[in-house]
Write a protein that holds these residues in place. Structure first.
Motif, mmCIF file in Angstrom:
data_model
loop_
_atom_site.group_PDB
_atom_site.id
_atom_site.type_symbol
_atom_site.label_atom_id
_atom_site.label_comp_id
_atom_site.label_asym_id
_atom_site.label_seq_id
_atom_site.Cartn_x
_atom_site.Cartn_y
_atom_site.Cartn_z
ATOM 1 N N VAL A 228 7.035 -22.454 -19.400
ATOM 2 C CA VAL A 228 6.000 -21.957 -18.498
ATOM 3 C C VAL A 228 5.082 -23.112 -18.118
ATOM 4 C CG1 VAL A 228 4.583 -21.192 -20.465
ATOM 5 C CG2 VAL A 228 4.184 -20.218 -18.199
ATOM 6 N N HIS A 229 4.733 -23.169 -16.828
ATOM 7 C CA HIS A 229 3.872 -24.225 -16.288
ATOM 8 C C HIS A 229 2.455 -23.670 -16.120
ATOM 9 C CE1 HIS A 229 6.981 -27.265 -15.117
ATOM 10 N NE2 HIS A 229 7.766 -26.199 -15.132
ATOM 11 N N ALA A 230 1.576 -23.998 -17.049
ATOM 12 C CA ALA A 230 0.226 -23.453 -17.020
ATOM 13 C C ALA A 230 -0.541 -23.771 -15.729
ATOM 14 C CB ALA A 230 -0.558 -23.933 -18.235
ATOM 15 N N PRO A 231 -0.463 -24.987 -15.177
ATOM 16 C CA PRO A 231 -1.264 -25.288 -13.990
ATOM 17 C C PRO A 231 -0.758 -24.630 -12.709
ATOM 18 C CG PRO A 231 0.127 -27.154 -14.517
ATOM 19 C CD PRO A 231 0.255 -26.186 -15.653
ATOM 20 N N GLN A 232 0.379 -23.959 -12.787
ATOM 21 C CA GLN A 232 0.902 -23.273 -11.608
ATOM 22 C C GLN A 232 0.453 -21.812 -11.542
ATOM 23 O OE1 GLN A 232 5.179 -23.840 -11.341
ATOM 24 N NE2 GLN A 232 5.005 -26.010 -11.855
ATOM 25 N N TYR A 233 -0.391 -21.404 -12.484
ATOM 26 C CA TYR A 233 -0.799 -19.993 -12.558
ATOM 27 C C TYR A 233 -1.416 -19.501 -11.250
ATOM 28 C CZ TYR A 233 -3.291 -15.806 -14.077
ATOM 29 O OH TYR A 233 -3.772 -14.521 -14.195
ATOM 30 N N PHE B 197 2.879 -29.748 -6.546
ATOM 31 C CA PHE B 197 2.186 -31.002 -6.834
ATOM 32 C C PHE B 197 0.739 -30.991 -6.326
ATOM 33 C CE2 PHE B 197 6.435 -33.517 -7.108
ATOM 34 C CZ PHE B 197 6.597 -33.085 -8.413
ATOM 35 N N PRO B 198 0.459 -30.489 -5.117
ATOM 36 C CA PRO B 198 -0.944 -30.442 -4.695
ATOM 37 C C PRO B 198 -1.829 -29.611 -5.627
ATOM 38 C CG PRO B 198 0.480 -30.214 -2.797
ATOM 39 C CD PRO B 198 1.374 -30.148 -4.000
ATOM 40 N N GLU B 199 -1.309 -28.502 -6.138
ATOM 41 C CA GLU B 199 -2.101 -27.685 -7.061
ATOM 42 C C GLU B 199 -2.317 -28.411 -8.388
ATOM 43 O OE1 GLU B 199 -4.252 -24.648 -8.905
ATOM 44 O OE2 GLU B 199 -3.876 -25.104 -6.789
ATOM 45 N N GLU B 200 -1.279 -29.041 -8.906
ATOM 46 C CA GLU B 200 -1.410 -29.715 -10.192
ATOM 47 C C GLU B 200 -2.372 -30.905 -10.111
ATOM 48 O OE1 GLU B 200 2.233 -30.584 -12.179
ATOM 49 O OE2 GLU B 200 3.012 -28.542 -11.973
ATOM 50 N N THR B 201 -2.495 -31.510 -8.932
ATOM 51 C CA THR B 201 -3.437 -32.621 -8.768
ATOM 52 C C THR B 201 -4.871 -32.191 -9.065
ATOM 53 O OG1 THR B 201 -1.984 -33.616 -7.098
ATOM 54 C CG2 THR B 201 -4.283 -34.336 -7.122
ATOM 55 N N LYS B 202 -5.203 -30.937 -8.816
ATOM 56 C CA LYS B 202 -6.568 -30.440 -9.012
ATOM 57 C C LYS B 202 -6.990 -30.472 -10.472
ATOM 58 C CE LYS B 202 -6.094 -27.273 -5.072
ATOM 59 N NZ LYS B 202 -6.055 -25.840 -4.676
ATOM 60 N N TYR B 203 -6.022 -30.577 -11.379
ATOM 61 C CA TYR B 203 -6.355 -30.532 -12.808
ATOM 62 C C TYR B 203 -6.890 -31.857 -13.326
ATOM 63 C CZ TYR B 203 -4.621 -25.816 -13.130
ATOM 64 O OH TYR B 203 -4.476 -24.457 -12.970
ATOM 65 N N ALA B 204 -7.096 -32.808 -12.426
ATOM 66 C CA ALA B 204 -7.868 -33.996 -12.773
ATOM 67 C C ALA B 204 -9.315 -33.619 -13.075
ATOM 68 C CB ALA B 204 -7.818 -35.015 -11.636
ATOM 69 N N ARG C 186 -11.319 -23.427 -16.127
ATOM 70 C CA ARG C 186 -11.456 -22.121 -15.487
ATOM 71 C C ARG C 186 -10.106 -21.443 -15.285
ATOM 72 N NH1 ARG C 186 -12.136 -21.437 -9.943
ATOM 73 N NH2 ARG C 186 -12.696 -23.646 -9.768
ATOM 74 N N LEU C 187 -9.114 -22.199 -14.798
ATOM 75 C CA LEU C 187 -7.789 -21.610 -14.550
ATOM 76 C C LEU C 187 -7.017 -21.408 -15.845
ATOM 77 C CD1 LEU C 187 -6.617 -20.794 -11.749
ATOM 78 C CD2 LEU C 187 -8.616 -22.276 -11.630
ATOM 79 N N TYR C 188 -7.141 -22.343 -16.781
ATOM 80 C CA TYR C 188 -6.414 -22.198 -18.044
ATOM 81 C C TYR C 188 -6.911 -21.003 -18.850
ATOM 82 C CZ TYR C 188 -3.912 -26.686 -17.636
ATOM 83 O OH TYR C 188 -3.071 -27.708 -17.251
ATOM 84 N N ARG C 189 -8.193 -20.667 -18.751
ATOM 85 C CA ARG C 189 -8.676 -19.454 -19.429
ATOM 86 C C ARG C 189 -7.952 -18.223 -18.904
ATOM 87 N NH1 ARG C 189 -13.364 -22.514 -18.753
ATOM 88 N NH2 ARG C 189 -14.340 -23.094 -20.748
ATOM 89 N N GLY D 127 12.368 -17.838 -20.337
ATOM 90 C CA GLY D 127 11.111 -18.391 -19.842
ATOM 91 C C GLY D 127 10.718 -17.765 -18.519
ATOM 92 N N THR D 128 9.415 -17.662 -18.294
ATOM 93 C CA THR D 128 8.921 -17.136 -17.015
ATOM 94 C C THR D 128 8.903 -18.212 -15.939
ATOM 95 O OG1 THR D 128 6.651 -17.628 -17.690
ATOM 96 C CG2 THR D 128 7.463 -15.393 -18.108
ATOM 97 N N ASP D 129 8.669 -19.473 -16.337
ATOM 98 C CA ASP D 129 8.623 -20.603 -15.405
ATOM 99 C C ASP D 129 7.646 -20.386 -14.262
ATOM 100 O OD1 ASP D 129 9.288 -23.138 -14.487
ATOM 101 O OD2 ASP D 129 10.897 -22.397 -13.209
ATOM 102 N N ILE D 130 6.513 -19.784 -14.541
ATOM 103 C CA ILE D 130 5.577 -19.635 -13.424
ATOM 104 C C ILE D 130 5.163 -21.012 -12.917
ATOM 105 C CG2 ILE D 130 4.670 -17.439 -14.290
ATOM 106 C CD1 ILE D 130 2.114 -19.150 -15.019
ATOM 107 N N SER D 131 4.971 -21.154 -11.554
ATOM 108 C CA SER D 131 4.950 -20.083 -10.590
ATOM 109 C C SER D 131 6.238 -19.929 -9.793
ATOM 110 C CB SER D 131 3.794 -20.328 -9.620
ATOM 111 O OG SER D 131 4.016 -21.523 -8.874
ATOM 112 N N ALA D 132 7.289 -20.627 -10.198
ATOM 113 C CA ALA D 132 8.581 -20.359 -9.558
ATOM 114 C C ALA D 132 9.046 -18.958 -9.930
ATOM 115 C CB ALA D 132 9.608 -21.392 -9.979
#
Length: 425
Positions: free
Chosen positions: A67-72, A92-99, A106-109, A312-317
């Motif tokens: 599961v990819h947490a930053p793709q939630y 990739f654009p969404e995962e960049t925000k986790y800098a 906020r999203l990981y909660r 696996g759920t493999d979110i967000s795919a």
């Protein structure tokens, strides 16, 4: 010691459900199961209170091994693309925000809360390249009391400049994460070596990760043979490798320590044999493989070959974090494989997919996912009464829950013997 009474269902082996109607599970103070009984032994101390859950179902908790947490935040989006365009356009654009650690927290909660809600008590998680945000994710799992392998992702090529880390940055981040969890962890949350996949990692990075795996014994997770275009790409990047799996193997990232490889839609022949020899886990992600038009993993072949398989759920795919949905898709995909092979690849049974979601995936964490003596008590209490407007057997009740139920049916959640209330984030 605690004693729970309910309709107990688990799968010590894939081929059958073990059912104890109105049975008892005795759990020791360390969270390990002492035994499962139809009637309590006379030598047990009856002064201890039995928690009687009546006609409800007590089943092992679910385990999500990819599961990819930053793709939630992207759940349910962009499912009209194949893998590589999907990565570049949306993921990739969404995962960049986790800098930004504030954004990540906020999203990981929300992500960890969703896992709790869906009854997934253990998971193997991809974070991003960002060490501080990855530490935040690990700490949230610790606070929630849930088990997880949390991976700081390595990628230094074929990705946006804003989403690359150097080999030195990755290794420094890995060491800091390990040191942090060694000092502050609870034993349930541990680091995992996480090269995103071969196309995103240089030879130098893969070599360093393989050496770190050997040095520390840490497990490994990545992707394998998900998409035909990806496989062709790996052949160009690693011309000396005999197959995609061998491209990991030559760096010591393919079973030299416990290893998860997600997807494996086109794994066969030499690659399958190498997985068997090295004890590599296949993580089947049927919702993702369907949504991205990747393919249909030959799960029956893996099981027949004695290869470990998890789900696996493999979110967000994958479009939903419920392991119930993944089990449904796993059965449906297996039936399509059955039809396409004219019956040569028998489809998965209810007990088999239930096993994959519980003991099959749980075994990567140790003695997890079953109610056998010595196993950690990870469990869900299910109230399916609204589905039982007529008389059904316990196997039928489980099947109806897997197809018709959702998170609202989960009344209690346990991880290593501790009942977990809703995370107070």
């Amino acid at each position: 010691m605690k004693i729970y009474r309910a309709n107990i269902i688990h799968t010590p082996t894939p081929g059958r459900l073990e059912i104890i109607e109105h049975g008892y599970i005795v759990v020791k103070s360390n969270g390990l199961i002492e035994g499962v009984y139809k009637d309590l032994p006379s030598d047990l101390d009856w002064r201890r209170q039995v928690m009687d859950y009546g006609d409800k179902l007590l089943i092992p908790a679910f385990n999500d091994l990819h599961v990819h947490a930053p793709q939630y935040r992207n759940l349910g989006l962009a499912l009209d693309l194949e893998l590589l365009p999907w990565l570049n356009t949306y993921t990739f654009p969404e995962e960049t925000k986790y800098a930004d650690p504030e954004y990540a927290g906020r999203l990981y909660r929300r992500f960890v809360h969703e896992l709790w809600m869906q009854g997934t008590m253990r998971s193997a998680v991809f974070a991003t390249i960002h060490p501080e945000s990855t530490r935040i994710l690990a700490d949230l799992f610790i606070q929630a009391g849930m088990g997880a392998y949390v991976g700081l992702v390595g990628m230094n090529r074929n990705a946006p400049e804003t989403l690359r880390n150097t080999t030195d940055e990755l290794m420094d981040g890995m060491r800091m994460l390990k040191a942090h969890l060694d000092e502050h962890g609870n034993g349930l949350v541990r680091p995992i070596i996480t090269p995103r996949f071969v196309p995103s990692c240089s030879d130098k990075m893969l070599t360093a990760l393989g050496e770190y795996a050997q040095e520390t014994g840490l497990p490994v997770q990545s992707h394998l043979s998900e998409n035909r275009s990806e496989i062709d790409w790996v052949k160009e990047l690693e011309p000396e490798a005999t197959c995609y799996g061998d491209a990991y193997n030559k760096y010591g990232l393919f079973g030299q320590t416990p290893t998860l490889m997600a997807h494996c839609c086109y794994t066969d022949g030499e690659e399958m044999e190498l997985m068997k020899q090295n004890g590599v886990f296949v993580v089947h992600c049927p919702t993702s493989n369907s949504n991205l038009s990747s393919g249909m993993a030959p799960i029956r072949k893996f099981l027949n070959a004695g290869i470990h398989v998890a789900l696996g759920t493999d979110i967000s795919a994958g479009h939903h974090m419920s392991m119930l949905r993944v089990m449904q898709y796993a059965i449906q995909v297996s039936k399509l494989n059955y039809a396409q092979t004219h019956g040569e690849m028998p489809f998965l049974s209810l007990s088999e997919v239930f096993y994959l979601a519980t003991k099959g995936g749980g075994s990567f964490f140790g003695k997890v996912g079953s109610f056998e003596p010595g196993y950690e008590f990870d469990a869900l209490l299910i109230d399916d009464s609204y589905l039982n407007y007529d008389h059904y057997t316990l196997p039928q009740r489980l099947e109806r829950y897997l197809y018709l139920g959702d998170d609202r049916d989960i009344k209690r959640r346990f991880c290593r013997g501790v009942e977990l209330t809703e995370p107070a984030y």
